[in-house]
Design a protein around this motif. Structure first.
Motif, PDB file in Angstrom:
ATOM      1  N   ARG A 159      11.884  18.653  32.087  1.00 50.23           N
ATOM      2  CA  ARG A 159      13.093  19.365  32.551  1.00 50.23           C
ATOM      3  C   ARG A 159      12.980  19.727  34.031  1.00 50.23           C
ATOM      4  O   ARG A 159      14.008  19.825  34.711  1.00 50.23           O
TER       5      ARG A 159
ATOM      6  N   ALA B 266       4.662  20.499  27.746  1.00 49.93           N
ATOM      7  CA  ALA B 266       5.825  20.219  26.882  1.00 49.93           C
ATOM      8  C   ALA B 266       6.884  19.471  27.684  1.00 49.93           C
ATOM      9  O   ALA B 266       6.744  19.285  28.896  1.00 49.93           O
ATOM     10  N   SER B 267       7.945  19.070  26.977  1.00 51.03           N
ATOM     11  CA  SER B 267       9.023  18.290  27.598  1.00 51.03           C
ATOM     12  C   SER B 267       8.449  17.013  28.216  1.00 51.03           C
ATOM     13  O   SER B 267       8.736  16.677  29.353  1.00 51.03           O
TER      14      SER B 267
ATOM     15  N   PHE C 189       7.353  23.140  30.910  1.00 44.87           N
ATOM     16  CA  PHE C 189       8.251  22.021  30.580  1.00 44.87           C
ATOM     17  C   PHE C 189       8.284  21.021  31.737  1.00 44.87           C
ATOM     18  O   PHE C 189       8.999  21.227  32.724  1.00 44.87           O
TER      19      PHE C 189
ATOM     20  N   ARG D 128       8.213  13.034  28.392  1.00 48.61           N
ATOM     21  CA  ARG D 128       9.248  12.018  28.174  1.00 48.61           C
ATOM     22  C   ARG D 128       8.703  10.596  28.083  1.00 48.61           C
ATOM     23  O   ARG D 128       9.389   9.703  27.635  1.00 48.61           O
TER      24      ARG D 128
ATOM     25  N   ASN E 180      11.495  23.725  17.804  1.00 46.09           N
ATOM     26  CA  ASN E 180      12.342  24.655  18.564  1.00 46.09           C
ATOM     27  C   ASN E 180      13.728  24.675  17.921  1.00 46.09           C
ATOM     28  O   ASN E 180      14.020  23.851  17.038  1.00 46.09           O
TER      29      ASN E 180
ATOM     30  N   THR F 170       2.415  18.256  23.827  1.00 46.41           N
ATOM     31  CA  THR F 170       3.289  18.109  22.657  1.00 46.41           C
ATOM     32  C   THR F 170       4.323  17.042  22.977  1.00 46.41           C
ATOM     33  O   THR F 170       4.973  17.068  24.017  1.00 46.41           O
TER      34      THR F 170
ATOM     35  N   LYS G 110       6.581  31.369  18.470  1.00 49.04           N
ATOM     36  CA  LYS G 110       7.007  30.855  19.781  1.00 49.04           C
ATOM     37  C   LYS G 110       8.061  31.798  20.365  1.00 49.04           C
ATOM     38  O   LYS G 110       9.089  32.078  19.727  1.00 49.04           O
TER      39      LYS G 110
ATOM     40  N   ASP H  65       6.217  17.025  18.816  1.00 55.01           N
ATOM     41  CA  ASP H  65       7.330  17.910  19.150  1.00 55.01           C
ATOM     42  C   ASP H  65       8.542  17.458  18.345  1.00 55.01           C
ATOM     43  O   ASP H  65       9.346  16.645  18.802  1.00 55.01           O
TER      44      ASP H  65
HETATM   45  O1  G3P Z   1       9.678  21.838  22.472  1.00 52.15           O
HETATM   46  C1  G3P Z   1       9.894  22.080  23.812  1.00 52.15           C
HETATM   47  C2  G3P Z   1      10.023  20.866  24.707  1.00 52.15           C
HETATM   48  O2  G3P Z   1       9.024  19.933  24.436  1.00 52.15           O
HETATM   49  C3  G3P Z   1      11.399  20.313  24.843  1.00 52.15           C
HETATM   50  O3  G3P Z   1      11.433  19.033  25.417  1.00 52.15           O
HETATM   51  O4  G3P Z   1      12.646  16.945  25.964  1.00 52.15           O
HETATM   52  O5  G3P Z   1      13.929  18.943  25.133  1.00 52.15           O
HETATM   53  O6  G3P Z   1      12.956  18.927  27.422  1.00 52.15           O
HETATM   54  P1  G3P Z   1      12.820  18.424  26.007  1.00 52.15           P
END
Ligand code: G3P
Length: 214
Positions: free
Chosen positions: A132, A163-164, A129, A166, A28, A183, A83, A6
């Motif tokens: 988040r 996604a997202s 996500f 951490r 993104n 990702t 996307k 990502d």
């Molecule tokens: O690409 C989308 C996602 O993976 C964003 O992650 O860490 O900005 O919440 P984050």
């Protein structure tokens, strides 16, 4: 589980590619903004390195705008995945693109019914996500479990792309929950290989050998 990176950093993508673990890339608008290079140029550079799916996000929030931008992205390389946001207009664009045989990744998914609808509209990937949701005291991993169950109950073919992400525990839990893809930022990919016993064990092997043989 497939592993995507990502990032929009070409250097990070090349490093992950050279590790032999990379199945695809997600980008993104926030990630490309950090790079300060034109989006189309960077997407072309990424597609030179990675032959798996490369997600290219639209900035437009209306149906016509999404079609225009998505079609421009799709011209860059055959492995581009368009996307789109998991909104009403995003769904309409998803349906149009899937009828044209173009792959889509429906992003910003925060609840199970968004995931069900994007699957019905023909999405190739859905991006729930996790981080988040955790940030606002919801359970991101529970969303992955719910989507997996709904997709399996009805045989939806859309791939669940977590996604997202951490930290490594998110990755372990995604693999246990049956996410198809995760990702992950490059920093977390590196953390996946890290364990203090690996470091201390390696140090001792080298020291023991040098003591015996110089
Ligand atoms: O690409 C989308 C996602 O993976 C964003 O992650 O860490 O900005 O919440 P984050």
């Amino acid at each position: 589980m497939e592993l995507y990176i990502d990032t929009a950093s070409l250097d990070e993508i090349k490093q992950a590619h050279d590790m032999g673990v990379l199945d695809g890339v997600t980008t993104n608008p926030s990630l490309i903004a950090k790079e300060k290079v034109p989006y189309a140029k960077r997407l072309a550079e990424i597609c030179e390195v990675v032959k798996g799916p490369v997600s290219a996000e639209v900035i437009a929030t209306d149906y016509e705008g999404m079609l225009k931008e998505g079609r421009e992205h799709a011209k860059i390389a055959p492995n581009i995945v368009i996307k789109l946001p998991s909104t009403l207009d995003g769904l309409r664009a998803c349906k149009t693109f899937s009828e044209e045989g173009k792959k889509t990744n429906l992003t910003l998914c925060f609840q199970p019914m968004q995931a069900m609808l994007v699957a019905k509209a023909g999405a190739f990937l859905v991006s729930p996500f996790i981080g988040r949701l955790d940030d606002v005291s919801e359970d991101g991993m529970d969303l992955i479990h719910r989507i997996r169950t709904i997709y399996d109950n009805y045989g939806y073919k859309t791939k669940v792309l977590a996604a997202s992400i951490r930290h490594p525990k998110h990755m372990v839990d995604c693999a246990l929950a049956g996410a198809d893809v995760a990702t992950v930022p490059f920093a977390v990919i590196k953390q996946l290989l890290s364990h203090p016993l690996t470091d201390s064990g390696l140090k001792k092997f080298v020291e023991d050998y040098r003591k015996a043989f110089g």
